[in-house]
Enzyme design. Structure first.
Site, PDB file in Angstrom:
ATOM      1  N   HIS A 150      10.040  -6.606   8.909  1.00 61.05           N
ATOM      2  CA  HIS A 150      10.996  -5.503   9.081  1.00 61.05           C
ATOM      3  C   HIS A 150      12.049  -5.842  10.140  1.00 61.05           C
ATOM      4  O   HIS A 150      11.796  -6.569  11.085  1.00 61.05           O
ATOM      5  CB  HIS A 150      10.251  -4.222   9.464  1.00 61.05           C
ATOM      6  N   HIS A 156      10.029  -8.855   1.687  1.00 58.58           N
ATOM      7  CA  HIS A 156       8.672  -9.156   2.180  1.00 58.58           C
ATOM      8  C   HIS A 156       8.021 -10.239   1.328  1.00 58.58           C
ATOM      9  O   HIS A 156       7.421 -11.172   1.845  1.00 58.58           O
ATOM     10  CB  HIS A 156       7.785  -7.901   2.120  1.00 58.58           C
ATOM     11  N   ASP A 186       0.213   7.426  -0.226  1.00 64.57           N
ATOM     12  CA  ASP A 186      -0.076   8.719   0.423  1.00 64.57           C
ATOM     13  C   ASP A 186       0.589   9.890  -0.304  1.00 64.57           C
ATOM     14  O   ASP A 186       1.002  10.864   0.315  1.00 64.57           O
ATOM     15  CB  ASP A 186       0.431   8.661   1.871  1.00 64.57           C
ATOM     16  N   ASP A 231      -6.170  -2.329  -3.063  1.00 67.04           N
ATOM     17  CA  ASP A 231      -5.871  -3.152  -1.881  1.00 67.04           C
ATOM     18  C   ASP A 231      -6.185  -2.295  -0.657  1.00 67.04           C
ATOM     19  O   ASP A 231      -6.740  -1.212  -0.775  1.00 67.04           O
ATOM     20  CB  ASP A 231      -4.417  -3.669  -1.893  1.00 67.04           C
ATOM     21  N   HIS A 251      -5.306   1.724  -4.655  1.00 69.04           N
ATOM     22  CA  HIS A 251      -4.994   0.890  -5.833  1.00 69.04           C
ATOM     23  C   HIS A 251      -5.429  -0.551  -5.597  1.00 69.04           C
ATOM     24  O   HIS A 251      -4.649  -1.487  -5.680  1.00 69.04           O
ATOM     25  CB  HIS A 251      -3.498   0.955  -6.160  1.00 69.04           C
ATOM     26  N   HIS A 287      14.269  -4.451  -0.975  1.00 62.73           N
ATOM     27  CA  HIS A 287      13.584  -4.501   0.337  1.00 62.73           C
ATOM     28  C   HIS A 287      12.219  -5.163   0.192  1.00 62.73           C
ATOM     29  O   HIS A 287      11.868  -6.094   0.916  1.00 62.73           O
ATOM     30  CB  HIS A 287      13.419  -3.084   0.888  1.00 62.73           C
ATOM     31  N   GLU A 288      11.423  -4.699  -0.766  1.00 62.73           N
ATOM     32  CA  GLU A 288      10.044  -5.219  -0.901  1.00 62.73           C
ATOM     33  C   GLU A 288      10.046  -6.708  -1.229  1.00 62.73           C
ATOM     34  O   GLU A 288       9.211  -7.469  -0.741  1.00 62.73           O
ATOM     35  CB  GLU A 288       9.290  -4.430  -1.970  1.00 62.73           C
ATOM     36  N   HIS A 297       4.003  -3.492  -4.677  1.00 61.94           N
ATOM     37  CA  HIS A 297       3.415  -2.275  -5.251  1.00 61.94           C
ATOM     38  C   HIS A 297       4.345  -1.099  -4.972  1.00 61.94           C
ATOM     39  O   HIS A 297       4.832  -0.945  -3.849  1.00 61.94           O
ATOM     40  CB  HIS A 297       2.047  -1.991  -4.609  1.00 61.94           C
ATOM     41  N   ASP A 319      40.049  -9.970 -10.795  1.00 62.95           N
ATOM     42  CA  ASP A 319      40.214 -11.088 -11.748  1.00 62.95           C
ATOM     43  C   ASP A 319      40.399 -10.547 -13.160  1.00 62.95           C
ATOM     44  O   ASP A 319      41.160 -11.078 -13.951  1.00 62.95           O
ATOM     45  CB  ASP A 319      38.950 -11.982 -11.728  1.00 62.95           C
ATOM     46  N   GLU A 350       6.260   8.667  -6.180  1.00 64.73           N
ATOM     47  CA  GLU A 350       7.688   8.885  -5.900  1.00 64.73           C
ATOM     48  C   GLU A 350       8.377   9.138  -7.227  1.00 64.73           C
ATOM     49  O   GLU A 350       7.837   8.846  -8.292  1.00 64.73           O
ATOM     50  CB  GLU A 350       8.293   7.646  -5.220  1.00 64.73           C
ATOM     51  N   ASP A 409       2.967 -10.146  -3.900  1.00 64.83           N
ATOM     52  CA  ASP A 409       2.969  -9.004  -4.833  1.00 64.83           C
ATOM     53  C   ASP A 409       3.657  -7.783  -4.234  1.00 64.83           C
ATOM     54  O   ASP A 409       3.655  -7.588  -3.025  1.00 64.83           O
ATOM     55  CB  ASP A 409       1.531  -8.647  -5.216  1.00 64.83           C
TER      56      ASP A 409
END
Lengths: 82, 377
Positions: B127, B121, B74, B69, B67, B117-118, B95, B198, B100, B93
């Site tokens: 990591h 980065h 996979d 890059d 894609h 998580h991404e 991706h 509350d 998935e 960016d």
């Protein structure tokens, strides 16, 4: 080894090798695959096992094989990646 | 951090979702991405603004296999997403692998969790070796009712950007000089026996439990609860609300803080709010309310102040002239209450660590429960 076991073992090695190429900057060199304790692949397996807190054996044991089949972030685990 | 410690030089960052996965409704993708970014903005001075066109610091896209890059995906499993360290062009960016199955639950691959998580980065985190940390590289089943950042994540991101500006940031937002010195974050935990709320309200079929800067969203039929920052839903709403109630037939939820209230529909604050609470018919000497609920069967809204309440009857459009002792109308509920909501034919009153189930037909308390009765503890 019986054919089935050998195939399975080779599959695990290939899976692990692909994992190390993707996330540990492993470069498979030209020489045939040798199980030396200081072969580049063995060193990389140890690096990965150390990162994940696994037992550092340098071998594709069950814990390592289990790990390389898990979903994960596509970004490598080793620095210096640009 | 990455080699060379790349980070953004500014605190307001833009993001743009370039395309959408067919696995989820666009509104759910937007919400997951927004919530994932708010995880990081809640512990740093960073702010994120969504753009719908042109360039943005963090460009978000879904793609399969190669894609454009150097890191093709996979297929199903294996690598599920990746993101780039801060920088120009595709720096920052993120991706996501379209092979998935992206979900907003704990089944499949949860988009919020992977995106959080991404974006670590995208902001400059590498990591983590800590298997509890969000920046650990392997995807794991997670508990959506628990705030996803671990101390290791907070140490890393505050090392790059410093702590959150809000004075009452829960996480001991001291300047991290030596990450090992910082204290454990004090985050509300649903299973803490001393947990108090509350405010509690129904919300589009779910139940919302407010606590300080956060709220849990829980569907009575679903085991887990979603944990959110109030600001991730309603950026202008202050933390530490006093009371909240829903008018289901109007799809409106009324949220109180001090002598003001807001009306929201979904994650939108309706225009013209906040308004002062005396516009609801309260006398000027009432400066805040402790709890409230709307009883659809009666068409009555109950507002609780200290050990008394006032009720508004929508049919006669009239408010009680003077406060009534709570225990007169709800025997067994004595003193001030923190929160209250109606679920099926029962009222649930929260008083400190206790929760009273009240049957309005029998006019009595039917069960004494813990405050975390609704959570999988």
């Amino acid at each position: 080894l019986p054919a089935g076991t050998r195939q399975k073992e080779e599959g695990g090695i290939q899976l692990t090798q692909k994992y190390l190429e993707n996330y540990y900057g492993f470069k498979k060199d030209g020489e045939s695959f040798i199980w030396k304790s200081n072969s580049p692949m063995t060193k990389k397996i140890k690096e990965m096992q150390e990162f994940f807190g696994l037992e550092v054996t340098g071998k594709v044991d069950s814990g390592t094989l289990d790990l390389v089949q898990k979903r994960r972030c596509g970004f490598p685990d080793v620095a210096g990646f640009t | 951090t990455f080699a060379g410690e790349p980070k953004w030089a500014k605190q307001v960052l833009t993001y743009r979702i370039l395309n959408y996965t067919p696995d989820l409704r666009p509104v759910d993708v937007n919400a997951s991405i927004k919530k994932a970014l708010s995880v990081w903005s809640s512990v740093t001075p960073l702010k994120f603004i969504k753009k719908d066109r042109g360039d943005a610091d963090i460009m978000i896209s879904f793609a399969a296999r190669a894609h454009n890059d150097f890191m093709p995906f996979d297929g199903p499993g294996g690598s599920i997403a990746h993101a780039y360290a801060p920088g120009k062009d595709f720096g920052g960016d993120a991706h996501f692998d379209e092979d998935e199955t992206w979900t907003k639950s704990t089944e499949g691959t949860n988009l919020f969790y992977v995106a959080a998580h991404e974006f670590g980065h995208s902001l400059g985190l590498f990591h983590s070796k800590d298997s509890n940390a969000l920046m650990y590289p392997v995807y794991r089943k997670f508990d959506p009712s628990v705030f996803p950042l671990h101390q290791d994540d907070i140490n890393g991101i505050q090392y790059l950007y410093g702590p959150s500006n809000t004075h009452n940031d829960q996480r001991e937002s001291t300047e991290i000089k030596d990450p090992t010195e910082s204290k454990e974050p004090t985050l509300p935990n649903t299973c803490d026996p001393s947990l108090t709320f509350d405010a509690v309200t129904t919300f589009r079929g779910e139940i919302m439990f407010f606590k300080d800067k956060h709220f849990w969203r829980k569907h009575p039929a679903v085991q887990t609860a979603d944990f959110n920052l109030i600001s991730s839903f309603w950026p202008r709403l202050p933390p530490g609300v006093d009371a909240a109630y829903e008018i289901p037939e109007k799809d409106k939820t009324v949220i109180f803080k001090g002598n003001e209230f807001w009306v929201v529909r979904g994650d939108t604050i309706l225009p013209g709010y906040p308004q002062k609470i005396h516009t609801l018919g309260f006398s000027k000497d009432i400066t805040k309310i402790d709890a409230a609920f709307y009883n659809g069967n009666e068409g009555k809204t109950y507002y609780f102040i200290a050990d008394k309440f006032l009720s508004y009857d929508k049919r006669s459009q009239s408010m009680d002239r003077k406060p009534i002792l709570i225990s007169n109308e709800f025997p067994g509920i004595n003193g001030k209450i923190d929160a209250v909501f109606q679920h099926e034919n029962f009222f649930y009153f929260f008083c400190g660590r206790k929760q009273f189930e009240f049957d309005p037909d029998k006019k009595r308390v039917t069960r004494l429960l813990k405050t975390n009765f609704w959570f999988p503890c």
